[in-house]
Design a protein around this motif. Sequence first.
Motif, PDB file in Angstrom:
ATOM      1  N   GLY A  82     -14.620  18.844 -11.854  1.00  0.00           N
ATOM      2  CA  GLY A  82     -14.669  16.878 -11.085  1.00  0.00           C
ATOM      3  C   GLY A  82     -13.239  16.474 -10.527  1.00  0.00           C
ATOM      4  O   GLY A  82     -13.254  15.434 -10.680  1.00  0.00           O
ATOM      5  N   LYS A  83     -12.457  17.173 -10.871  1.00  0.00           N
ATOM      6  CA  LYS A  83     -10.796  17.022 -10.793  1.00  0.00           C
ATOM      7  C   LYS A  83     -10.340  17.513  -8.929  1.00  0.00           C
ATOM      8  O   LYS A  83      -9.202  16.981  -8.665  1.00  0.00           O
ATOM      9  CB  LYS A  83      -9.934  17.358 -11.747  1.00  0.00           C
ATOM     10  N   ALA A  84     -11.159  17.808  -8.352  1.00  0.00           N
ATOM     11  CA  ALA A  84     -10.399  18.234  -7.395  1.00  0.00           C
ATOM     12  C   ALA A  84     -10.659  16.802  -5.895  1.00  0.00           C
ATOM     13  O   ALA A  84      -9.120  16.631  -5.579  1.00  0.00           O
ATOM     14  CB  ALA A  84     -11.135  18.972  -6.602  1.00  0.00           C
ATOM     15  N   THR A  85     -11.157  16.105  -6.407  1.00  0.00           N
ATOM     16  CA  THR A  85     -11.358  14.894  -4.778  1.00  0.00           C
ATOM     17  C   THR A  85     -10.131  13.924  -5.197  1.00  0.00           C
ATOM     18  O   THR A  85      -9.443  13.921  -4.431  1.00  0.00           O
ATOM     19  CB  THR A  85     -12.674  13.738  -5.440  1.00  0.00           C
ATOM     20  N   LYS A  86      -9.612  13.362  -6.221  1.00  0.00           N
ATOM     21  CA  LYS A  86      -7.914  12.949  -6.436  1.00  0.00           C
ATOM     22  C   LYS A  86      -7.205  13.673  -5.959  1.00  0.00           C
ATOM     23  O   LYS A  86      -6.149  12.786  -4.975  1.00  0.00           O
ATOM     24  CB  LYS A  86      -7.734  12.591  -7.818  1.00  0.00           C
ATOM     25  N   LEU A  87      -6.987  15.262  -6.220  1.00  0.00           N
ATOM     26  CA  LEU A  87      -5.848  15.884  -5.651  1.00  0.00           C
ATOM     27  C   LEU A  87      -6.375  15.658  -3.957  1.00  0.00           C
ATOM     28  O   LEU A  87      -5.222  15.655  -3.139  1.00  0.00           O
ATOM     29  CB  LEU A  87      -5.733  17.381  -6.268  1.00  0.00           C
ATOM     30  N   ILE A  88      -7.239  15.720  -3.700  1.00  0.00           N
ATOM     31  CA  ILE A  88      -6.784  15.880  -1.776  1.00  0.00           C
ATOM     32  C   ILE A  88      -7.324  14.446  -1.608  1.00  0.00           C
ATOM     33  O   ILE A  88      -6.605  14.647  -0.198  1.00  0.00           O
ATOM     34  CB  ILE A  88      -8.820  16.317  -1.641  1.00  0.00           C
ATOM     35  N   MET A  89      -8.164  13.615  -1.822  1.00  0.00           N
ATOM     36  CA  MET A  89      -7.701  12.216  -1.463  1.00  0.00           C
ATOM     37  C   MET A  89      -6.349  11.474  -1.748  1.00  0.00           C
ATOM     38  O   MET A  89      -6.270  10.435  -1.121  1.00  0.00           O
ATOM     39  CB  MET A  89      -8.699  11.589  -1.751  1.00  0.00           C
ATOM     40  N   GLU A  90      -5.568  12.639  -2.396  1.00  0.00           N
ATOM     41  CA  GLU A  90      -4.193  12.020  -2.410  1.00  0.00           C
ATOM     42  C   GLU A  90      -3.670  11.092  -1.841  1.00  0.00           C
ATOM     43  O   GLU A  90      -3.695  11.710  -0.533  1.00  0.00           O
ATOM     44  CB  GLU A  90      -3.242  12.507  -3.362  1.00  0.00           C
ATOM     45  N   LYS A  91      -3.714   9.694  -1.716  1.00  0.00           N
ATOM     46  CA  LYS A  91      -2.124   8.894  -0.464  1.00  0.00           C
ATOM     47  C   LYS A  91      -2.061   8.863  -0.972  1.00  0.00           C
ATOM     48  O   LYS A  91      -1.999   7.445  -2.021  1.00  0.00           O
ATOM     49  CB  LYS A  91      -4.042   8.272   0.079  1.00  0.00           C
ATOM     50  N   GLN A  92      -0.010   8.907  -0.619  1.00  0.00           N
ATOM     51  CA  GLN A  92       0.637   7.364  -1.205  1.00  0.00           C
ATOM     52  C   GLN A  92       1.452   7.139  -0.041  1.00  0.00           C
ATOM     53  O   GLN A  92       1.201   6.882   1.400  1.00  0.00           O
ATOM     54  CB  GLN A  92       1.936   8.496  -1.741  1.00  0.00           C
ATOM     55  N   LYS A  93       2.206   6.104  -1.085  1.00  0.00           N
ATOM     56  CA  LYS A  93       2.598   4.833   0.203  1.00  0.00           C
ATOM     57  C   LYS A  93       4.096   5.986   0.890  1.00  0.00           C
ATOM     58  O   LYS A  93       4.451   7.283   0.081  1.00  0.00           O
ATOM     59  CB  LYS A  93       3.320   3.794  -0.485  1.00  0.00           C
ATOM     60  N   LYS A  94       5.106   5.275   1.410  1.00  0.00           N
ATOM     61  CA  LYS A  94       5.565   5.994   1.978  1.00  0.00           C
ATOM     62  C   LYS A  94       6.906   4.868   1.692  1.00  0.00           C
ATOM     63  O   LYS A  94       6.510   4.074   2.032  1.00  0.00           O
ATOM     64  CB  LYS A  94       5.647   6.107   3.447  1.00  0.00           C
ATOM     65  N   VAL A  95       8.280   5.169   1.283  1.00  0.00           N
ATOM     66  CA  VAL A  95       9.109   4.178   0.503  1.00  0.00           C
ATOM     67  C   VAL A  95       9.774   3.352   2.238  1.00  0.00           C
ATOM     68  O   VAL A  95       9.819   4.395   3.516  1.00  0.00           O
ATOM     69  CB  VAL A  95      10.599   4.670   0.066  1.00  0.00           C
ATOM     70  N   LYS A  96       9.827   2.250   2.172  1.00  0.00           N
ATOM     71  CA  LYS A  96      10.475   1.966   4.094  1.00  0.00           C
ATOM     72  C   LYS A  96      11.879   1.817   3.503  1.00  0.00           C
ATOM     73  O   LYS A  96      12.558   1.676   4.514  1.00  0.00           O
ATOM     74  CB  LYS A  96       9.764  -0.144   3.443  1.00  0.00           C
ATOM     75  N   GLY A  97      12.877   1.654   2.870  1.00  0.00           N
ATOM     76  CA  GLY A  97      14.246   1.996   2.689  1.00  0.00           C
ATOM     77  C   GLY A  97      14.630   3.041   2.936  1.00  0.00           C
ATOM     78  O   GLY A  97      15.434   4.083   1.989  1.00  0.00           O
ATOM     79  N   LEU A  98      13.630   4.494   3.530  1.00  0.00           N
ATOM     80  CA  LEU A  98      14.106   5.724   4.206  1.00  0.00           C
ATOM     81  C   LEU A  98      15.621   5.806   3.984  1.00  0.00           C
ATOM     82  O   LEU A  98      15.874   6.892   4.193  1.00  0.00           O
ATOM     83  CB  LEU A  98      13.342   6.170   4.411  1.00  0.00           C
ATOM     84  N   ASP A  99      16.109   4.297   5.048  1.00  0.00           N
ATOM     85  CA  ASP A  99      17.170   5.715   6.222  1.00  0.00           C
ATOM     86  C   ASP A  99      18.310   5.540   4.569  1.00  0.00           C
ATOM     87  O   ASP A  99      19.087   6.349   4.321  1.00  0.00           O
ATOM     88  CB  ASP A  99      18.109   4.652   6.611  1.00  0.00           C
ATOM     89  N   GLU A 100      18.516   4.165   4.438  1.00  0.00           N
ATOM     90  CA  GLU A 100      19.122   4.452   2.794  1.00  0.00           C
ATOM     91  C   GLU A 100      18.516   5.498   1.673  1.00  0.00           C
ATOM     92  O   GLU A 100      20.412   6.096   1.002  1.00  0.00           O
ATOM     93  CB  GLU A 100      18.614   2.892   1.713  1.00  0.00           C
ATOM     94  N   LEU A 101      17.607   5.475   1.848  1.00  0.00           N
ATOM     95  CA  LEU A 101      17.700   6.841   0.417  1.00  0.00           C
ATOM     96  C   LEU A 101      17.788   8.396   1.301  1.00  0.00           C
ATOM     97  O   LEU A 101      18.450   8.919   0.527  1.00  0.00           O
ATOM     98  CB  LEU A 101      15.956   6.818   0.432  1.00  0.00           C
ATOM     99  N   LYS A 102      17.763   8.585   2.039  1.00  0.00           N
ATOM    100  CA  LYS A 102      18.690   9.993   3.309  1.00  0.00           C
ATOM    101  C   LYS A 102      20.334   9.782   2.687  1.00  0.00           C
ATOM    102  O   LYS A 102      20.845  10.507   2.854  1.00  0.00           O
ATOM    103  CB  LYS A 102      18.602   9.439   4.288  1.00  0.00           C
ATOM    104  N   LYS A 103      20.322   8.320   2.725  1.00  0.00           N
ATOM    105  CA  LYS A 103      22.127   8.622   3.159  1.00  0.00           C
ATOM    106  C   LYS A 103      22.128   8.850   0.877  1.00  0.00           C
ATOM    107  O   LYS A 103      23.501   9.363   1.094  1.00  0.00           O
ATOM    108  CB  LYS A 103      22.525   6.584   2.974  1.00  0.00           C
ATOM    109  N   LEU A 104      21.175   8.584   0.624  1.00  0.00           N
ATOM    110  CA  LEU A 104      21.489   8.645  -1.061  1.00  0.00           C
ATOM    111  C   LEU A 104      21.864  10.135  -1.348  1.00  0.00           C
ATOM    112  O   LEU A 104      22.476  10.905  -2.156  1.00  0.00           O
ATOM    113  CB  LEU A 104      21.134   7.843  -2.225  1.00  0.00           C
TER     114      LEU A 104
END
Lengths: 290, 319
Positions: free
Chosen positions: B292-314
Motif C-alpha cells: 500500500g505504498k505506491a499512492t503517495k509516490l504517485i500523488m507526490e505534489k511538492q511546492k515550488k520554491v518562490k525565490g527561484l531566481d535567487e536560487l539559480k544565482k546561488l
Amino acid sequence: MKLAYYPGCTAHGSAVEIDVATRKVAEVLGVELQEVEDWNCCGGGFLDERDPAGHVAINLRNLSKVEKMGVKKMVTPCSVCLHSHRMAAHKYKENALLREEVDRRIQGTEVKYSGEADAEHIVWTLLRDVGPERIKSAVKRPLMGLKVATYYGCQMLRPSEVMGFEDPHRPKSLADLVSLTGATPVSFPAMTSCCGFPLMGSNEKGGLRLAYNIMKGAKDVNADLLVHPCSLCHLQLDVTQVRVRDMFGLNWTMPAVYATQLLAIAFGFSPEEVQLGKNAIEVLRQKGII
Amino acid sequence: MSQEIGREIKVRIKRFSREKGSWWQEYPVKVDKYTQMTEVLKRIKEEQDPTLAYRASCHMSVCGSCGMKINGAPKLACRTIALDEVSRTGSNTIEVEPMDGYEVLKDLVVDLDDFYERMYKVTPRLKPSQEVLEGKAQHRLTPEDQSRLWKFAQCIWCGLCVSACPAVKTDEQFLGPAAHAKGYRFLSDPRDTISNERAKVLIDSAWRCTYCYMCYEVCPRDIEPVEAIKLTRTFTDKFGPTGEASKLGERHSKAVEESIAESGMLQGGKVYLKTYGLVNSLISMMELMKDGKATKLIMEKQKKVKGLDELKKLLGERQ
C-alpha cells in the motif's frame, strides 16, 4: 519554545507521515515549529559533489532565513537534510577557497549568514531541549511489551566532528526516546550501518542488500519493529521494504517506524492520524497496544 | 591528575588461535593518563601473557600496523589513550577485538592481503611521462594542486576504513575507501599519464559507495575517503560511464541537480523516472502497491520554491 522547522523534500512529499507525526508530537509537547519560509532542497546528498559552492550556498540560503527569524536552531526530521546543512556550514567556516566562491555567489542576493544558525535533529531537540520528563508525562498509551530495535543509520551520527550530539559508535538517543514510551529498546550490531538508500540511484541491488542487513539485524534480536530517525531511511526501510522481501524471498516483515510516529502512538494518537504503515499497525494490534 | 597515576583498569581481549578457536580473556593493567593502548598491550605481553599476538610498531600513527576495534570503535591502538576510553564508555573495562572484515590469523592480528590487493588494483604510484623519466622535462605541480591532493596522499594503509565499510561487505565490485582515496590522488594529479586506465578502474566503483561516512569517521589520518569518491564521480562526464552503476548513477545525480535547479526541490518521483525510465519505474510502483505504498509516490505534489531566481544565482547561473 519556538524553533525554526525544516521538513525537507521527502517529509514534504513521499513520506509526508514524518511531517504529520512530527508536528503532532511538537504540539503536544508545547514546541512551536515555525516552518522556514520558502525553504529549498538541501541538495539531497548529491549536489555537493557536482557543485560544491552551490551546495553550500543553497544551504546557507535556508540558514540565513533562520537567522532572520531570530532563532539559532533549525530542526529537521531528516538525517540527510541535517547532514547537508551542518556539512555546508562546517565547510563554509573551514575551507577558505570554497568560502570565497560561495561569497561571490551570495553577493547581491538576500542570503546573509553570520555563522550562528545551524541545523539540529528533532531527536536531539526532543531529548536535550524538551527533556525526558516532559516527554514521559505526555505518554498516554505506554507501549509496554513492545520490543523496538533502535536504528540510527549514518548521517545523524557521522562525521561526529560535525554532527557531535553523541558517540557515533555507541549512540543511545533513540534508545532513550523509546524507553520513555514504555517500550523496550533493543540495540543490534547493524544499528549504525547504512540502509542503502544513497545507492538506489546507481546500484539498486546493492542498496537493497544493505536494507536487508538492517531488517535482518533487527529480526535477529527479536524486535517487533524498528524505529529510525531519517526521511530517506523511511523510503528505504518502510516504503521500499517489500522489494527487499521479494529480492530475498522473505516471509516476514520488519515494520520501520519514524521516531515521532512512535512517540505519537504513545501520546495517544491513532495509527491513522500519523499514517502508520499497515505492517506496523498489524504488529501493534498483535501486541494489544491498539 | 596525579591521582590517575597507577590506576588499575581491566582489558578484555578477544583472543583467537587456530587450535583453540575464539575466547575472551581479561587482564588487569595499571595505566596513567598518557598510556596508549599499544603500551597497554605491550605491558600485557611482557608482564603477563607472552602468547598474546598483536601488531604495533611506530606508536605514532605513521606505520598503520595497530588497527583494531576498541570498545566497538575501529581505531589505531597507538592513537587511543586508555583512560580516554574509560571516560568515553563510563566503564573501567576496555574491550579489544581484531578489526572486522578480515580473516583473523591470531588474536588481534588479521590477514591484510585483501586490503593490499585493493590498493594494488588502483596502481598506487605516479606514472610520469617518458620525458620526465629521461630527464628531458620536469614534474610541475602548482601549490593549489598540491594542497588539493595533500589530504588524499596521507594514507598509511592501516585498513580501518575497509574494515568498517558496509559497501565492501556486500559488493565485490566496490574497491573500498582507501583504494579510492589513493586512486583519486593519482587520477587527478596533473603529472600522471595513465588517467584513462585509472578511470576504467575507479569510475564505476565510485558509484558503488553508499555515502555512510564511516570511512570519514574512522580514518586516523583525516583523509575523508568519501570525499575522494565524490570527486571521482565528477570524472564520469569526462571519461564516460564504465559500467551499469556509473551509467545509472550519473543519470540519477544529473536528475537531482536538474530537479533542484527547476523547482528548488528534490522531486523524488521525477528523479526516479529519469534514472530508470518509464517501464522500470512502473514495475517498481506495482511492487510497492503490495504494501500500500505506491499512492503517495504517485500523488507526490511538492511546492515550488518562490525565490527561484535567487536560487539559480546561488547555483552559479549567470544573470
